[in-house]
Design an enzyme around this catalytic site. Structure first.
Site, PDB file in Angstrom:
ATOM      1  N   SER A 132     -10.449  -0.023   2.864  1.00  0.00           N
ATOM      2  CA  SER A 132      -9.713  -0.174   4.127  1.00  0.00           C
ATOM      3  C   SER A 132      -9.252   1.203   4.601  1.00  0.00           C
ATOM      4  O   SER A 132      -8.596   1.918   3.854  1.00  0.00           O
ATOM      5  CB  SER A 132      -8.472  -1.046   3.928  1.00  0.00           C
ATOM      6  OG  SER A 132      -8.823  -2.332   3.517  1.00  0.00           O
ATOM      7  N   ARG A 151       0.837  -1.220   0.000  1.00  0.00           N
ATOM      8  CA  ARG A 151       0.000   0.000   0.000  1.00  0.00           C
ATOM      9  C   ARG A 151       0.868   1.264   0.000  1.00  0.00           C
ATOM     10  O   ARG A 151       0.559   2.235   0.697  1.00  0.00           O
ATOM     11  CB  ARG A 151      -0.944   0.043   1.211  1.00  0.00           C
ATOM     12  CG  ARG A 151      -2.043  -0.999   1.207  1.00  0.00           C
ATOM     13  CD  ARG A 151      -3.029  -0.773   0.065  1.00  0.00           C
ATOM     14  NE  ARG A 151      -4.164  -1.668   0.165  1.00  0.00           N
ATOM     15  CZ  ARG A 151      -4.156  -2.952  -0.227  1.00  0.00           C
ATOM     16  NH1 ARG A 151      -3.071  -3.473  -0.760  1.00  0.00           N
ATOM     17  NH2 ARG A 151      -5.234  -3.700  -0.099  1.00  0.00           N
ATOM     18  N   GLU A 160      -4.718   4.578   5.872  1.00  0.00           N
ATOM     19  CA  GLU A 160      -4.334   4.204   4.505  1.00  0.00           C
ATOM     20  C   GLU A 160      -4.720   5.248   3.452  1.00  0.00           C
ATOM     21  O   GLU A 160      -3.870   5.617   2.631  1.00  0.00           O
ATOM     22  CB  GLU A 160      -4.911   2.817   4.177  1.00  0.00           C
ATOM     23  CG  GLU A 160      -4.188   2.110   3.052  1.00  0.00           C
ATOM     24  CD  GLU A 160      -4.532   2.692   1.704  1.00  0.00           C
ATOM     25  OE1 GLU A 160      -3.619   3.126   0.988  1.00  0.00           O
ATOM     26  OE2 GLU A 160      -5.733   2.746   1.365  1.00  0.00           O
TER      27      GLU A 160
HETATM   28  N1  EPU Z   1     -11.103  -9.977  10.403  1.00  0.00           N
HETATM   29  C1  EPU Z   1     -11.664  -9.725  11.629  1.00  0.00           C
HETATM   30  N2  EPU Z   1     -12.741  -8.872  11.702  1.00  0.00           N
HETATM   31  C2  EPU Z   1     -13.261  -8.291  10.598  1.00  0.00           C
HETATM   32  C3  EPU Z   1     -12.699  -8.565   9.341  1.00  0.00           C
HETATM   33  C4  EPU Z   1     -11.611  -9.408   9.268  1.00  0.00           C
HETATM   34  O1  EPU Z   1     -11.236 -10.247  12.649  1.00  0.00           O
HETATM   35  O2  EPU Z   1     -14.203  -7.490  10.761  1.00  0.00           O
HETATM   36  C5  EPU Z   1      -9.901 -10.834  10.333  1.00  0.00           C
HETATM   37  C6  EPU Z   1     -10.152 -12.232   9.874  1.00  0.00           C
HETATM   38  O3  EPU Z   1      -9.432 -13.067  10.725  1.00  0.00           O
HETATM   39  C7  EPU Z   1      -9.561 -12.292   8.482  1.00  0.00           C
HETATM   40  C8  EPU Z   1      -8.488 -11.244   8.549  1.00  0.00           C
HETATM   41  O4  EPU Z   1      -8.961 -10.252   9.465  1.00  0.00           O
HETATM   42  O5  EPU Z   1      -9.004 -13.540   8.250  1.00  0.00           O
HETATM   43  C9  EPU Z   1      -8.195 -10.612   7.188  1.00  0.00           C
HETATM   44  O6  EPU Z   1      -9.422 -10.093   6.647  1.00  0.00           O
HETATM   45  P1  EPU Z   1      -9.628  -9.914   5.061  1.00  0.00           P
HETATM   46  O7  EPU Z   1      -9.281 -11.174   4.366  1.00  0.00           O
HETATM   47  O8  EPU Z   1     -10.997  -9.378   4.878  1.00  0.00           O
HETATM   48  O9  EPU Z   1      -8.540  -8.900   4.612  1.00  0.00           O
HETATM   49  P2  EPU Z   1      -7.916  -7.582   5.267  1.00  0.00           P
HETATM   50  O10 EPU Z   1      -6.525  -7.907   5.641  1.00  0.00           O
HETATM   51  O11 EPU Z   1      -8.797  -7.041   6.329  1.00  0.00           O
HETATM   52  C10 EPU Z   1      -6.892  -6.719   3.021  1.00  0.00           C
HETATM   53  C11 EPU Z   1      -6.851  -5.437   2.236  1.00  0.00           C
HETATM   54  C12 EPU Z   1      -8.144  -5.258   1.443  1.00  0.00           C
HETATM   55  C13 EPU Z   1      -8.274  -6.452   0.502  1.00  0.00           C
HETATM   56  C14 EPU Z   1      -8.307  -7.725   1.350  1.00  0.00           C
HETATM   57  C15 EPU Z   1      -8.332  -8.971   0.481  1.00  0.00           C
HETATM   58  C16 EPU Z   1      -5.431  -3.878   3.444  1.00  0.00           C
HETATM   59  C17 EPU Z   1      -5.359  -2.627   4.260  1.00  0.00           C
HETATM   60  N3  EPU Z   1      -6.659  -4.294   3.124  1.00  0.00           N
HETATM   61  O12 EPU Z   1      -7.911  -6.590   4.002  1.00  0.00           O
HETATM   62  O13 EPU Z   1      -7.988  -4.079   0.650  1.00  0.00           O
HETATM   63  O14 EPU Z   1      -9.452  -6.359  -0.282  1.00  0.00           O
HETATM   64  O15 EPU Z   1      -7.098  -7.811   2.147  1.00  0.00           O
HETATM   65  O16 EPU Z   1      -7.092  -9.130  -0.120  1.00  0.00           O
HETATM   66  O17 EPU Z   1      -4.393  -4.448   3.101  1.00  0.00           O
HETATM   67  C18 EPU Z   1      -8.425  -1.737   0.506  1.00  0.00           C
HETATM   68  O18 EPU Z   1      -7.210  -1.578   0.441  1.00  0.00           O
HETATM   69  O19 EPU Z   1      -9.231  -0.762   0.445  1.00  0.00           O
HETATM   70  C19 EPU Z   1      -8.957  -3.089   0.666  1.00  0.00           C
HETATM   71  C20 EPU Z   1     -10.260  -3.335   0.814  1.00  0.00           C
END
Ligand code: EPU
Length: 344
Positions: A241, A170, A336
């Site tokens: 995010s 990012r 972000e």
């Molecule tokens: N989780 C929670 N609570 C929640 C949501 C998620 O505990 O409300 C935990 C779960 O354990 C899950 C983990 O967080 O396994 C990761 O969640 P998720 O797979 O939804 O991905 P993220 O790390 O929260 C990142 C990117 C997203 C991207 C997704 C999928 C960043 C800042 N965000 O989110 O990017 O779509 O992975 O690859 O790196 C964006 O940048 O705007 C964005 C949406």
């Protein structure tokens, strides 16, 4: 040659329709540019009057903290061109104003593969390199070849390759030393007619378990997952995010795992670990919380949502979240999206 009539400068323009967070805010001056000649006219206008210039694309990764002084340039350049540099391998150049998801769909239709995991990301092509957009195991930099930009101070065209862009998670030069210096006009990616499906990301692997999916099926699965978890800005204004996933030292990880055995974490090559900010925020009790006219999305704690509030209210909630996560986990969460309208 493209016909390029003189640009229209609007004073005191309303920016609410131009940011997916839908917060109120105004630009001192605003103009839309449809091609490179108009963009140079806009820079001339600003440089003659010593106005700062702010680039605006799809408005999906920014927070308007206050009104914007100077000229806001809405980059609306369009066009997609491909050249086959080796059998089945294409350099595809996209003008900055192309909508990201429509471009992904166009490429799938042409049989140019590689972008399927990045389906349904909001925003325009020109903004994609700034935060090195990424999702479901693929980042823009994996496909990136080069970009063209105009340097704001000189009006000069610059071409930057992958190394010059200094991509990170990012992150890129456009959030660091090059911040506010360039208007990105075109992005070139390397795509291929040979599918190379990547379904390593756990939730994607789960959704496609037992299948040998085509890129089209991967794209459909990504769209399904995103629609389940992430609010559509058309219905619930948001900027994706709101925080980066923090990367923490091994020592802190060990300490935190001692009392939070289920904490998800992903080892990095340098022995540090990336922790999902969503999990940290969720643990602090913010998921689904509404505070006045702003809140935290109920299905994804990393997404702040706007129910009619202001940028200042969003920033206030963000600060409360940062304080809570710092207090409980000793982790500093970094915002972000780009914050617009605050003095540098
Ligand atoms: N989780 C929670 N609570 C929640 C949501 C998620 O505990 O409300 C935990 C779960 O354990 C899950 C983990 O967080 O396994 C990761 O969640 P998720 O797979 O939804 O991905 P993220 O790390 O929260 C990142 C990117 C997203 C991207 C997704 C999928 C960043 C800042 N965000 O989110 O990017 O779509 O992975 O690859 O790196 C964006 O940048 O705007 C964005 C949406």
């Amino acid at each position: 040659m493209t016909d390029s009539p003189t640009i229209e400068i609007i004073e005191n323009a309303d920016l609410q329709p131009f940011n997916t967070m839908a917060v109120p805010g105004r630009a001192e001056y605003f103009c839309r540019v449809d091609n490179q000649q108009q963009l140079l006219q806009a820079l001339d206008y600003a440089n003659h009057r010593r106005l700062p210039v702010t680039a605006l694309g799809g408005g999906s990764n920014l927070l308007l903290a206050a009104d914007i002084a100077g000229l806001v340039v809405h980059l609306n350049l369009t066009g997609i061109h491909a050249s086959e540099f080796a059998p089945g391998h294409f350099y595809v150049s996209f003008a900055a104003g192309e909508n990201w998801h429509q471009a992904v769909e166009h490429c799938l239709q042409q049989g140019w593969y590689g972008l399927e995991n990045l389906s349904l990301i909001p925003g325009n092509m020109g903004a994609a390199p700034i935060q090195n957009i990424g999702a479901y195991g693929v980042e823009l930099c994996d496909l990136f070849v080069s970009l063209e930009a105009i340097e704001i101070s000189s009006g000069e065209l610059v071409v930057m390759d992958k190394q010059a862009c200094q991509f990170g998670y990012r992150d890129s030069i456009f959030k660091q030393a090059g911040k506010g210096r360039y208007l990105i006009t075109q992005v070139t990616l390397a795509l291929s007619s040979e599918p190379q499906v990547n379904i390593q990301y756990p939730v994607l692997a789960e959704a496609l378990r037992g299948k040998d999916p085509s890129p089209e099926q991967v794209s459909a699965a990504v769209c399904r997952i995103r629609r389940e978890k992430l609010p559509d800005p058309q219905n619930i204004p948001n900027a994706g995010s709101f925080f980066k996933n923090p990367v923490i030292e091994a020592e802190l990880l060990d300490r935190l795992l001692g009392s939070n055995t289920s904490m998800p974490h992903f080892q990095q090559p340098d022995n540090r670990a990336k922790v999902p900010a969503a999990w940290l925020i969720d643990q602090c009790g913010f998921r689904g919380l509404r505070s006045g006219n702003v809140g935290v999305h109920q299905h994804q704690a990393l997404v702040l949502v706007n129910f009619g509030g202001t940028g200042a209210e969003i920033l206030h909630l963000a600060q409360q979240i940062q304080d809570a996560v710092q207090e409980r986990f000793s982790i500093a969460l970094e915002i972000e999206p780009q914050i617009y309208g605050l003095p540098e």
